[in-house]
Design an enzyme around this catalytic site. Structure first.
Site, PDB file in Angstrom:
ATOM      1  N   PRO A 178       0.751  -1.263   0.111  1.00 35.76           N
ATOM      2  CA  PRO A 178       0.059   0.155  -0.141  1.00 35.76           C
ATOM      3  C   PRO A 178       0.773   1.147  -0.084  1.00 35.76           C
ATOM      4  O   PRO A 178       0.425   2.223  -0.410  1.00 35.76           O
ATOM      5  CB  PRO A 178      -0.729  -0.185   1.341  1.00 35.76           C
ATOM      6  CG  PRO A 178      -0.908  -1.598   1.466  1.00 35.76           C
ATOM      7  CD  PRO A 178       0.287  -2.008   0.958  1.00 35.76           C
ATOM      8  N   ASP A 179       2.153   1.220   0.791  1.00 37.65           N
ATOM      9  CA  ASP A 179       2.834   2.367   0.640  1.00 37.65           C
ATOM     10  C   ASP A 179       3.084   3.021  -0.817  1.00 37.65           C
ATOM     11  O   ASP A 179       3.215   4.157  -1.058  1.00 37.65           O
ATOM     12  CB  ASP A 179       3.850   2.433   1.735  1.00 37.65           C
ATOM     13  CG  ASP A 179       3.771   2.453   3.116  1.00 37.65           C
ATOM     14  OD1 ASP A 179       2.490   2.727   3.280  1.00 37.65           O
ATOM     15  OD2 ASP A 179       4.295   2.007   4.019  1.00 37.65           O
ATOM     16  N   GLN A 180       3.747   1.996  -1.464  1.00 35.35           N
ATOM     17  CA  GLN A 180       4.184   2.105  -2.811  1.00 35.35           C
ATOM     18  C   GLN A 180       3.136   2.618  -3.718  1.00 35.35           C
ATOM     19  O   GLN A 180       3.294   3.355  -4.609  1.00 35.35           O
ATOM     20  CB  GLN A 180       4.993   0.993  -3.341  1.00 35.35           C
ATOM     21  CG  GLN A 180       5.448   1.228  -4.827  1.00 35.35           C
ATOM     22  CD  GLN A 180       5.979  -0.305  -5.243  1.00 35.35           C
ATOM     23  OE1 GLN A 180       6.164  -1.213  -4.790  1.00 35.35           O
ATOM     24  NE2 GLN A 180       6.833  -0.241  -6.623  1.00 35.35           N
TER      25      GLN A 180
END
Length: 403
Positions: free
Chosen positions: A382-384
């Site tokens: 999710p961060d990427q």
């Protein structure tokens, strides 16, 4: 493709629609959904992509567990989301909960009797878990038992759910114990289905198993048993029949085309309760009713896709709550000659054991014969994905401003 190539393609696209799952995609998977959070930059990016972005989730928009609460928390003020139209537009509860960016909510095709039964389900779940759970985890003290039951029951409005993540965490390496919990949950949910039938709601509901191994010959979703390193099915949702993401995809396409042309090609009242339930019929309906030039480029983004070799070794059991809509999206691209893209986000980095994209093998996710092909893999989770999503929204906004 890589993410840079996908971004350039979308900036240049004259008409595209991103259809995105939520948990595991724009926020990490967690054991307790009440601890989820959304990044404010993601919410603002979604607003920049208004008209080209919507969500399609088995979670819910409203209620104390709803995603709307996460939006408000991220912005720090509930009035900001409503006044500026910063809620996430699209379908929740598998497709029966429709919301626009201002939080206006409807449940197309759902009856008062169905809503009434759904309102009673969390209390029934509590009674059933209280009766069944002690024999599965006999060492649990009464106080801990009540706490676990409270945490397991997700009292959402139209898709009440039992989630086993906290109970699994008590026995992290006990595969047989985890499977016993899964069997208990399956039996409990079947009792709920029998209660609905006894009250005259014969065709109103179905059980959504997450993650699952596809459907059996009766059409029921197969539970994914726990194995070392993969807990398998963690929850079962009690859902309204018709609330499947592939039908929801058509609702979103229908509304997207209407927003651009003023005409609903599938009908203004088209919803998941009246839509066909199999992929072939959904695809045929689109080919029959949607003009070729009106179909947008579609980008489907999910994280829950599974594939496990059958016990006999002569095939694969394929499932996952995102597989259906991603497969339909892929086939629509072929039928309408559009460069539709299937994007898979690695959600294994959260608090839940999931197969990973780290070694490029796609073990537990896909297989060499899988008809569903991923155009983009996001191993950074999710961060990427959120970083890319924000960059896309800002780059596209700048490109539009300069023309």
């Amino acid at each position: 493709m890589d993410l840079d190539s996908l971004q350039k393609e979308l900036i240049d696209s004259p008409d595209f629609l991103i259809v995105q799952d939520l948990d595991g995609v724009c926020m990490p998977l967690v054991k307790d959904p009440l601890t989820r959070s959304l990044a404010a930059k993601y919410i603002h990016a979604a607003a920049l992509l208004r008209g080209n972005f919507c969500v399609l989730t088995n979670g819910e928009h409203e209620g104390h567990r709803g995603v709307n609460r996460l939006v408000e928390q991220a912005l720090g003020d509930r009035s900001i989301a409503r006044n500026q139209g910063l809620y996430l537009p699209g379908l929740a509860a598998g497709g029966v909960q429709l919301q626009d960016e201002f939080g206006h909510l409807t449940h197309p095709g759902v009856s008062d009797a169905e809503m009434s039964f759904l309102a009673s389900v969390p209390e029934r779940m509590n009674a059933l878990m209280g009766a069944l759970l002690p024999s599965v985890v006999p060492d649990l003290a009464d106080q801990d038992l009540k706490a676990e039951i409270k945490q397991a029951i997700l009292d959402t409005q139209v898709s009440p759910t039992i989630n086993l993540n906290s109970l699994f965490s008590r026995i992290p390496n006990d595969v047989s114990g985890q499977r016993a919990l899964q069997s208990m949950l399956e039996a409990l949910m079947q009792q709920l289905m029998e209660m609905a039938v006894a009250e005259g709601l014969h065709e109103s509901f179905f059980l959504h198993v997450a993650p699952n191994l596809g459907r059996d010959s009766s059409g029921s979703e197969r539970l994914k048993p726990s194995t070392p390193g993969d807990v398998g099915s963690t929850d079962i949702q009690f859902m309204l029949r018709g609330a499947i993401k592939e039908a929801g995809l058509l609702v979103l396409i229908n509304r997207h085309i209407a927003a651009r042309t003023g005409i609903f090609p599938l009908g203004e009242d088209f919803n998941v309760r009246t839509a066909p339930q199999d992929l072939e019929s959904l695809l045929a309906l689109c080919k029959d009713r949607i003009p070729l030039e009106q179909m947008p480029q579609l980008v489907g983004i999910g994280d829950t896709v599974t594939s496990t070799e059958s016990a006999s070794g002569d095939g694969w059991l394929r499932g996952g709550s995102d597989r259906g809509f991603l497969t339909l999206l892929q086939e629509l691209g072929r039928s309408f000659q559009r460069p539709n893209r299937v994007v898979i986000v690695d959600s294994s980095g959260g608090e839940i054991d999931r197969p990973s994209l780290a070694d490029d093998s796609l073990a537990g996710i896909s297989d060499p014969e899988d008809p569903l092909q991923f155009d983009v893999c996001i191993p950074g989770g999710p961060d990427q994905y959120v970083d890319w999503f924000v960059d896309l929204a800002e780059a596209r906004s700048e490109a539009r401003s300069s023309t």
